[in-house]
Design an enzyme around this catalytic site. Structure first.
Site, short mmCIF file in Angstrom:
data_model
loop_
_atom_site.label_atom_id
_atom_site.label_comp_id
_atom_site.label_asym_id
_atom_site.label_seq_id
_atom_site.Cartn_x
_atom_site.Cartn_y
_atom_site.Cartn_z
N LYS A 22 16.89 -10.05 -5.29
CA LYS A 22 16.44 -9.52 -4.00
C LYS A 22 17.62 -9.34 -3.05
O LYS A 22 17.77 -8.31 -2.42
CB LYS A 22 15.39 -10.44 -3.38
CG LYS A 22 14.08 -10.46 -4.13
CD LYS A 22 13.03 -11.30 -3.46
CE LYS A 22 13.34 -12.78 -3.47
NZ LYS A 22 13.36 -13.40 -4.81
N CYS B 223 3.15 -21.91 5.54
CA CYS B 223 3.95 -22.28 4.37
C CYS B 223 4.63 -23.65 4.50
O CYS B 223 4.78 -24.34 3.50
CB CYS B 223 4.99 -21.20 4.05
SG CYS B 223 6.20 -20.89 5.31
N MET B 224 5.03 -24.04 5.69
CA MET B 224 5.84 -25.26 5.80
C MET B 224 5.18 -26.38 6.60
O MET B 224 5.73 -27.47 6.69
CB MET B 224 7.19 -24.94 6.48
CG MET B 224 8.05 -23.97 5.73
SD MET B 224 8.24 -24.39 3.99
CE MET B 224 8.86 -26.04 4.11
N MET C 264 5.55 -24.41 -2.11
CA MET C 264 4.17 -24.07 -1.72
C MET C 264 3.09 -24.75 -2.58
O MET C 264 1.97 -24.93 -2.12
CB MET C 264 3.96 -22.56 -1.75
CG MET C 264 4.82 -21.81 -0.79
SD MET C 264 4.76 -22.51 0.85
CE MET C 264 6.49 -22.64 1.21
N GLY D 194 10.47 -21.52 2.40
CA GLY D 194 10.16 -20.19 1.88
C GLY D 194 10.77 -19.05 2.66
O GLY D 194 10.92 -17.95 2.14
N GLN D 195 11.12 -19.28 3.93
CA GLN D 195 11.62 -18.19 4.77
C GLN D 195 12.97 -18.59 5.36
O GLN D 195 13.26 -19.77 5.54
CB GLN D 195 10.64 -17.89 5.90
CG GLN D 195 9.27 -17.46 5.39
CD GLN D 195 8.37 -17.03 6.54
OE1 GLN D 195 8.37 -15.87 6.93
NE2 GLN D 195 7.59 -17.94 7.08
#
Lengths: 750, 82
Positions: A80, A169-170, A336, A373-374
């Site tokens: 990515k 997510c967190m 997750m 995740g981000q």
């Protein structure tokens, strides 16, 4: 000898790869001189925080390469990141503001669009009060952008209805860190990966979701071949290539396994009793309990009981426990699969329990490390205070002193900041559906794709006045917005991202924004002025001005970043807080000597002092072994799991711009085990209908032995088949994070 | 024409054999085995999609490959990068 351009580029490419592994291929590096200007930046995708070099020639992005000087990725990228430059000029870049007229989005001037936004917000605030509006942000926005939004909504408009997608997510990881250690974010850092002798992966497909960290595991195994990797995951994944033991649990039934491991650790004598005595309290979640009471609680959790619950061999649980106990240095990592659960906080606690029982924490090679995740979920939203109950720098709206401190920095009366938390994400979208929240400002995220049980929330989003500031259009959210504002993208704005390991890294502006796109912070400042709050925003002339004000918020806090001004961040590859002064190197391990906040006097000889807790002791929790909210039954007999693939990121807003990534995994699908397929009559690449209590989808079948029989797996990236029409919106009562990871479904031939 | 470099992480015991196998691919130039388990390759392809396909093919066809990590991508036609 002169090189052709092709040879020159080939040699440059090979040289970049060589540099990434610390070797030199060519004696004469001067042949690689070119017109390309390289800008040191940070990857825009996941939370690993890889260093990326963006090559610009003539104002255009011409190349990307991994930053070999960045100690996180040492020059490596995943697929990515490799295509990141192509996203900047992607086909769906939004170049002009859009406003809805006669039910169609049409181009408008910035002034017209912003006047409309300001008028609608003013109207609603005056008629219905400040809580009739809300902000929904992102772990992909810069810290500076989230900071400005926080200041505007909480400090000036006067609503705490400010959330961000990290809630989805967190939040459970935050809840785990806060309840166990008394402070959010990891104790250790990525440095521990290079010293660990065992990795314990729980609900993490590291190879696909965090590929560069996966490489560090590969590297550690190479450096120390006796290193073991144990994984708890309901699905086989590419990570299995390097693991030694896979506990393939039934989805949602792993809490009992964690307790059973703890029980074996105690019974087999692998605990660090001095550490427990010095640094640990016990709790059942309601009140303190004793160590003996905790042992009594664990009696039920024999490996056999856990085996029955989770559907894995009892001997594998014992084997995993013994590996954990016998190995001197252990790093646990999860993502997750742990967090997006109704018992997400509890499962986080149970992972921490193992490290606290064995004292494998706060020293090189041992950590309980939540993977993010981000790219800026930690930096912008958790640290920046971009959730409904938070204020900047780990402060809470409910605490008067915290409100006063921030009100002073924001130059507003403390009464502007409400003491009651606003609505968390799911409550916010519920209130939107009920018409209680009438205006929503969405920045850099795509809730009409990413919320669970979407059918319940889509109409509300359509009915409210929704502003979407986004670099790309259409997304599922921008399509139904009333105003869409073109936002500058990565490389077109400067700012800071804070990644998984408490590291803040600077990103430069290397390119002019496409079209009329503007920096999100600039758009918010514009809105502040139009709402009559300009006075406290007009001194923000640059990203650095905003960062400097934010640094004031961090001074003296557990996440002190005072020693990380732009001038320093531009030179280094990030700094890990606490970093209280410009001559401080940053902190690799918290709560131990070397952490500038470690209180030697209070510690009185203890190796670790958890200064977020009143007595400096972390907590081992005796939590019930709660299963999924929606277990399988006769009507819905299959467990549905959701997740990611390597080539795509979240709602594919960015990866969808790259034809190569789209073609690599072009279509939504459902992974079905061949045994189940045979029973149902499904064939590979044929169509199946996946049905839950909330919706149904027709999807292409991919036969695979990755899920166990009785389970199916859906990646969630594609807008044309929204897996979130099926997912369950029930959430963890502590973290308010929904249980995306498992629900009950039935599968039929379509 | 797209030019991309990658590090292929391999099982060290199979690394020499794999290095030889990679030389069969017309569009791959190998730059040796380094530090036991890193093979440096440069891929030339008409489209960047072909680079991606090749990367996936290597991962799926060769069990001894543990990971394929891109490090650099560019084009000998600057417009191709737009």
């Amino acid at each position: 000898m002169a090189l052709t351009r092709r040879e020159f580029l080939k040699n440059s490419a090979a040289s970049a790869a060589a540099a990434a592994i610390g070797v030199s291929l060519f004696a004469n590096q001067s042949v690689f001189a070119s017109e390309t200007v390289w800008h040191k930046s940070v990857c825009r995708y996941c939370g690993v925080g890889c260093g990326v070099m963006l090559g610009v020639e003539g104002g255009k992005p011409v190349a990307v390469k991994g930053d070999t000087k960045n100690t996180i990725n040492k020059g490596l990228l995943c697929v990515k990141g490799f295509y990141l430059h192509k996203v900047i000029t992607g086909k769906d870049r939004l170049l002009k503001p859009l406003i809805r007229k006669n039910d169609k989005l049409v181009e408008a001037s910035w002034d017209e669009a912003m006047e409309l936004v300001a008028a609608k917000f003013k109207e609603s605030i005056e008629a219905n009060g400040p809580d009739s509006v809300a902000f929904y942000g992102s772990g992909q926005a810069e810290t500076e952008e989230t900071y400005v939004a926080n200041k505007l909504f909480k400090g000036h408009i006067g609503t705490n209805n400010m959330e961000g997608n990290p809630r989805l997510c967190m939040a459970s990881a935050v809840g785990g860190y806060l309840t166990t250690f008394g402070a959010d974010e990891p104790v250790g850092s990525y440095d521990d990966l290079d010293h660990a002798e065992m990795f314990f992966l729980i609900g993490s497909n590291t190879a696909e979701s965090h590929p560069v960290l996966y490489d560090r595991l590969v590297a550690r195994k190479k450096a120390n071949p006796s290193t073991k990797i144990v994984a708890i995951d309901p699905r086989k994944t590419p990570t299995n290539k390097i693991i030694d033991l896979h506990l393939q649990v039934k989805p949602g039934y792993d809490l009992a396994v964690m307790h059973a491991i703890a029980k074996v650790l105690i019974e087999e004598g692998y605990t660090d009793e001095k550490f427990i005595s010095d640094s640990v309290n016990f709790s059942n979640g309601k009140e303190p309990i004793t160590y003996e009471e905790y042992k009594t609680f664990l009696k039920k959790f024999t490996p056999e009981y856990a085996s029955e619950q989770a559907g894995i061999p009892a001997e594998d649980i014992v084997k995993a426990a013994k590996l954990f106990g016998q190995t001197s240095r252990v790093v646990s990592m999860w993502t997750m699969g742990v967090n997006q659960r109704i018992a997400g906080v509890w499962l986080n606690n149970l992972i921490h329990n193992l490290h606290l029982l064995t004292g494998k924490l706060g020293k090189p090679g041992s950590d309980s490390l939540s993977l993010t995740g981000q790219p800026n979920a930690c930096g912008g939203v958790r640290e920046g205070g971009g959730l409904c109950h938070l204020l900047p720098a780990h402060r809470k709206v409910a605490k008067e002193a915290h409100r006063q401190q921030i009100a002073d920095i924001w130059n507003v009366p403390v009464t502007n900041i409400q003491p009651k938390p606003g609505k968390h994400t799911m409550a916010m979208f519920d209130a939107i559906s009920k018409g209680e929240i009438k205006n929503l400002y969405v920045m850099c995220t795509n809730p009409a794709h990413s919320l669970p049980n979407l059918n319940k929330y889509l109409q509300g989003m359509k009915d409210c006045f929704m502003v979407v500031a986004e670099s790309f259009h259409p997304t599922e959210t921008s399509k139904i917005a009333d105003v869409v504002l073109p936002a500058a993208f990565w490389g077109e704005k400067e700012g800071v991202y804070g990644c998984t390991e408490r590291r803040s890294q600077y990103m430069p502006k290397a390119l002019k924004p496409q079209g009329e796109a503007r920096w999100d912070a600039d758009i918010l400042i514009d809105l502040a002025k139009r709402l009559g709050h300009g006075k406290n925003f007009e001194h923000f002339k640059s990203a650095e001005d905003i960062w400097n004000e934010y640094l004031k918020c961090t001074k003296g806090k557990d996440m002190d970043l005072t020693g990380a001004p732009y001038s320093r961040l531009k030179e280094v590859r990030g700094l890990r807080w606490p970093v209280p002064s410009v001559d401080h190197p940053g902190t690799t391990h918290r709560f131990v000597e070397g952490d500038p906040l470690f209180p030697k006097d209070k510690a009185e000889g203890r190796r670790m002092y958890f200064y977020g807790k009143p007595d400096g002791k972390a907590v081992i929790f005796a939590r019930p072994d709660k299963g999924p909210a929606e277990p399988v039954d006769a009507e819905y007999p299959i467990a549905m799991m959701t997740g990611r693939v390597l080539e795509h990121f979240h709602t594919s807003t960015m990866t969808g711009q790259v034809p190569q990534l789209v073609r690599a995994v072009p279509k939504p699908y459902v992974e079905v085990h061949p045994d189940d397929a045979k029973k149902i009559g499904l064939t590979d690449r044929g169509m199946a209908k996946v049905i839950t209590r909330r919706g149904e989808l027709e999807l292409m079948v991919k036969l695979s032995d990755r899920p166990l029989p009785g389970n199916v797996f859906l990646p969630w990236h594609w807008p044309e088949k929204l897996s979130n029409l099926l997912t369950n919106d029930v959430f963890d009562p502590g973290s308010k994070e929904p249980e995306y990871k498992v629900c009950a479904c039935k599968v039929e031939k379509a | 024409m797209f030019i991309a470099s990658m590090i292929i992480k391999v099982n060290p015991e199979k690394a020499d054999d794999l290095l030889e196998s990679l030389k069969i691919f017309e569009n791959i130039t190998t730059y040796g085995l380094h530090k036991d388990d890193n093979i440096i390759v440069v891929v030339e392809a008409e489209s960047i999609e072909d680079v991606e396909k090749l990367s996936k093919r290597l991962l799926t066809e060769f069990n001894e490959i543990k990971g394929v990590f891109p490090t650099y991508v560019t084009s000998d036609d600057a417009d191709g990068m737009k």
